[in-house]
Design a protein around this motif. Structure first.
Motif, PDB file in Angstrom:
ATOM      1  N   SER A  73       0.821  -1.207   0.000  1.00 40.22           N
ATOM      2  CA  SER A  73       0.000   0.000   0.000  1.00 40.22           C
ATOM      3  C   SER A  73       0.856   1.259   0.000  1.00 40.22           C
ATOM      4  CB  SER A  73      -0.918   0.012   1.224  1.00 40.22           C
ATOM      5  OG  SER A  73      -1.635  -1.194   1.333  1.00 40.22           O
ATOM      6  N   VAL A  74       1.858   1.287   0.865  1.00 41.30           N
ATOM      7  CA  VAL A  74       2.689   2.481   1.015  1.00 41.30           C
ATOM      8  C   VAL A  74       3.526   2.721  -0.234  1.00 41.30           C
ATOM      9  CG1 VAL A  74       4.556   3.530   2.351  1.00 41.30           C
ATOM     10  CG2 VAL A  74       2.732   2.308   3.524  1.00 41.30           C
ATOM     11  N   VAL A  75       4.092   1.667  -0.793  1.00 44.33           N
ATOM     12  CA  VAL A  75       4.955   1.811  -1.962  1.00 44.33           C
ATOM     13  C   VAL A  75       4.155   2.147  -3.220  1.00 44.33           C
ATOM     14  CG1 VAL A  75       6.573   0.623  -3.496  1.00 44.33           C
ATOM     15  CG2 VAL A  75       6.734   0.291  -1.027  1.00 44.33           C
ATOM     16  N   LEU A  76       3.034   1.460  -3.421  1.00 43.49           N
ATOM     17  CA  LEU A  76       2.273   1.616  -4.660  1.00 43.49           C
ATOM     18  C   LEU A  76       1.210   2.704  -4.590  1.00 43.49           C
ATOM     19  CD1 LEU A  76       1.703  -2.120  -5.676  1.00 43.49           C
ATOM     20  CD2 LEU A  76       3.592  -0.607  -6.310  1.00 43.49           C
ATOM     21  N   GLY A  77       0.767   3.063  -3.382  1.00 43.12           N
ATOM     22  CA  GLY A  77      -0.367   3.975  -3.272  1.00 43.12           C
ATOM     23  C   GLY A  77      -1.669   3.198  -3.345  1.00 43.12           C
ATOM     24  N   TRP A  78      -2.770   3.835  -2.989  1.00 43.60           N
ATOM     25  CA  TRP A  78      -4.031   3.092  -2.860  1.00 43.60           C
ATOM     26  C   TRP A  78      -4.531   2.566  -4.203  1.00 43.60           C
ATOM     27  CZ3 TRP A  78      -8.570   4.215  -5.312  1.00 43.60           C
ATOM     28  CH2 TRP A  78      -8.697   5.486  -5.889  1.00 43.60           C
ATOM     29  N   ARG A  79      -4.347   3.327  -5.278  1.00 37.93           N
ATOM     30  CA  ARG A  79      -4.911   2.959  -6.573  1.00 37.93           C
ATOM     31  C   ARG A  79      -4.225   1.718  -7.158  1.00 37.93           C
ATOM     32  NH1 ARG A  79      -3.257   5.199 -11.419  1.00 37.93           N
ATOM     33  NH2 ARG A  79      -4.668   4.997 -13.192  1.00 37.93           N
ATOM     34  N   LEU A  80      -2.916   1.771  -7.303  1.00 42.02           N
ATOM     35  CA  LEU A  80      -2.173   0.630  -7.827  1.00 42.02           C
ATOM     36  C   LEU A  80      -2.116  -0.489  -6.798  1.00 42.02           C
ATOM     37  CD1 LEU A  80      -0.534  -0.568 -10.124  1.00 42.02           C
ATOM     38  CD2 LEU A  80       1.496   0.617  -9.241  1.00 42.02           C
ATOM     39  N   GLY A  81      -2.094  -0.125  -5.517  1.00 43.45           N
ATOM     40  CA  GLY A  81      -2.105  -1.128  -4.462  1.00 43.45           C
ATOM     41  C   GLY A  81      -3.360  -1.976  -4.495  1.00 43.45           C
ATOM     42  N   LEU A  82      -4.500  -1.333  -4.754  1.00 41.48           N
ATOM     43  CA  LEU A  82      -5.755  -2.077  -4.861  1.00 41.48           C
ATOM     44  C   LEU A  82      -5.705  -3.057  -6.032  1.00 41.48           C
ATOM     45  CD1 LEU A  82      -8.696   0.418  -4.160  1.00 41.48           C
ATOM     46  CD2 LEU A  82      -8.155  -1.680  -2.926  1.00 41.48           C
ATOM     47  N   GLY A 197       8.557   1.254   3.708  1.00 35.47           N
ATOM     48  CA  GLY A 197       7.874   1.537   2.454  1.00 35.47           C
ATOM     49  C   GLY A 197       8.011   2.966   1.970  1.00 35.47           C
ATOM     50  N   ILE A 198       8.028   3.943   2.869  1.00 41.19           N
ATOM     51  CA  ILE A 198       8.119   5.350   2.456  1.00 41.19           C
ATOM     52  C   ILE A 198       9.413   5.638   1.698  1.00 41.19           C
ATOM     53  CG2 ILE A 198       8.323   7.709   3.315  1.00 41.19           C
ATOM     54  CD1 ILE A 198       6.199   7.032   5.392  1.00 41.19           C
ATOM     55  N   PRO A 199      10.582   5.219   2.201  1.00 37.21           N
ATOM     56  CA  PRO A 199      11.807   5.424   1.415  1.00 37.21           C
ATOM     57  C   PRO A 199      11.787   4.662   0.091  1.00 37.21           C
ATOM     58  CG  PRO A 199      12.337   4.966   3.716  1.00 37.21           C
ATOM     59  CD  PRO A 199      10.887   4.686   3.539  1.00 37.21           C
ATOM     60  N   MET A 200      11.203   3.460   0.082  1.00 36.31           N
ATOM     61  CA  MET A 200      11.111   2.684  -1.155  1.00 36.31           C
ATOM     62  C   MET A 200      10.261   3.417  -2.186  1.00 36.31           C
ATOM     63  SD  MET A 200      10.644  -1.288   0.061  1.00 36.31           S
ATOM     64  CE  MET A 200      10.340  -1.799  -1.630  1.00 36.31           C
ATOM     65  N   GLN A 201       9.152   3.989  -1.725  1.00 37.98           N
ATOM     66  CA  GLN A 201       8.255   4.714  -2.627  1.00 37.98           C
ATOM     67  C   GLN A 201       8.962   5.920  -3.239  1.00 37.98           C
ATOM     68  OE1 GLN A 201       6.489   7.942  -1.707  1.00 37.98           O
ATOM     69  NE2 GLN A 201       5.835   7.961  -3.836  1.00 37.98           N
ATOM     70  N   LYS A 202       9.727   6.636  -2.428  1.00 41.66           N
ATOM     71  CA  LYS A 202      10.464   7.785  -2.922  1.00 41.66           C
ATOM     72  C   LYS A 202      11.559   7.379  -3.908  1.00 41.66           C
ATOM     73  CE  LYS A 202       9.627  10.644   1.185  1.00 41.66           C
ATOM     74  NZ  LYS A 202      10.239  11.288   2.363  1.00 41.66           N
ATOM     75  N   MET A 203      12.171   6.223  -3.644  1.00 38.66           N
ATOM     76  CA  MET A 203      13.218   5.738  -4.528  1.00 38.66           C
ATOM     77  C   MET A 203      12.640   5.356  -5.893  1.00 38.66           C
ATOM     78  SD  MET A 203      15.793   2.519  -3.854  1.00 38.66           S
ATOM     79  CE  MET A 203      15.999   3.081  -2.167  1.00 38.66           C
ATOM     80  N   LEU A 204      11.504   4.678  -5.885  1.00 45.05           N
ATOM     81  CA  LEU A 204      10.855   4.286  -7.141  1.00 45.05           C
ATOM     82  C   LEU A 204      10.389   5.501  -7.930  1.00 45.05           C
ATOM     83  CD1 LEU A 204       8.726   1.195  -6.033  1.00 45.05           C
ATOM     84  CD2 LEU A 204      10.687   1.203  -7.588  1.00 45.05           C
ATOM     85  N   LYS A 205       9.970   6.544  -7.219  1.00 42.19           N
ATOM     86  CA  LYS A 205       9.494   7.754  -7.874  1.00 42.19           C
ATOM     87  C   LYS A 205      10.616   8.411  -8.665  1.00 42.19           C
ATOM     88  CE  LYS A 205       6.773  11.916  -6.916  1.00 42.19           C
ATOM     89  NZ  LYS A 205       6.171  12.742  -5.833  1.00 42.19           N
ATOM     90  N   LYS A 206      11.861   8.273  -8.196  1.00 44.84           N
ATOM     91  CA  LYS A 206      12.994   8.907  -8.865  1.00 44.84           C
ATOM     92  C   LYS A 206      13.436   8.133 -10.100  1.00 44.84           C
ATOM     93  CE  LYS A 206      14.855  11.021  -4.650  1.00 44.84           C
ATOM     94  NZ  LYS A 206      15.993  11.068  -3.712  1.00 44.84           N
TER      95      LYS A 206
END
Length: 207
Positions: A73-82, A197-206
């Motif tokens: 959920s944290v890495v993908l966000g609610w939309r892609l996580g769902l 998950g928060i650092p992972m999400q930021k890393m993927l965003k870059k």
């Protein structure tokens, strides 16, 4: 007259070139190839994590699935996580052995542990929300609070279905057992998943 005719012609040409409206707006409603790949990967991660379980005499195994739910959920966000979570659940419902202890089929979702599984999308929808207050610490705290709210929903729905189908346990007995055996562990795992998950999400965003 000539200027008005030119503007009219330009507008008509633009409408014909993009009859669905803004192309950018339309693309926002479609998952990119990268997003679909990430969603599939996390559905696979859920399938692997689900096998890390300890069978219990109660019929409800001790697992770390909620770590995977929160991380997804944290890495993908609610939309892609769902999308990823629904993919995982549908694969299991179709009979693939992706649920805990290599189980699959609709019987798992309608069985004693089913309430925990089909309530996962509700948790994803909550802890996949990304607060944007401008304060990183406050954003993390809000994410943890949303995650714990989602966890409470999962534990409630799962516990009620367990009590209804087990036959030999009351609702109070189920929740008393959960508070000892599951909930403290799930709270710690969920918070840990947020912090990872928060650092992972930021890393993927870059990328």
């Amino acid at each position: 007259m000539h200027t008005e005719h030119t503007r009219s012609t330009t507008k008509t040409t633009a409408i014909q070139a993009d009859p669905a409206g803004s192309g950018a707006a339309a693309r926002r409603h479609i998952f990119s190839t990268k997003e679909l790949v990430l969603g599939g990967m996390f559905a696979g991660v859920m399938a692997v994590i689900s096998q890390l379980s300890i069978p219990m005499p109660t019929g409800v195994p001790i697992t770390i699935q909620l770590f995977g739910v929160t991380l997804m959920s944290v890495v993908l966000g609610w939309r892609l996580g769902l999308l990823a979570m629904l993919t995982y659940i549908l694969l299991g419902a179709a009979g693939l052995p992706v649920f805990s202890n290599l189980r699959g089929g609709l019987g798992v979702l309608t069985g004693v542990t089913g309430g925990y599984l089909w309530s996962y999308p509700l948790m994803v929808a909550l802890c996949g929300i990304r607060p944007r207050t401008g304060n990183a610490r406050l954003d993390t705290l809000l994410t943890i609070m949303l995650t714990l709210l989602g966890l409470a929903i999962v534990e409630t729905i799962g516990g009620l279905q367990w009590a209804a189908l087990a036959g030999d346990k009351t609702v109070s007995a189920v929740f008393a057992y959960s508070i000892v055996a599951f909930i403290p562990k799930d709270i710690l795992l969920s918070i840990l998943a947020v912090l990872i998950g928060i650092p992972m999400q930021k890393m993927l965003k870059k990328l």
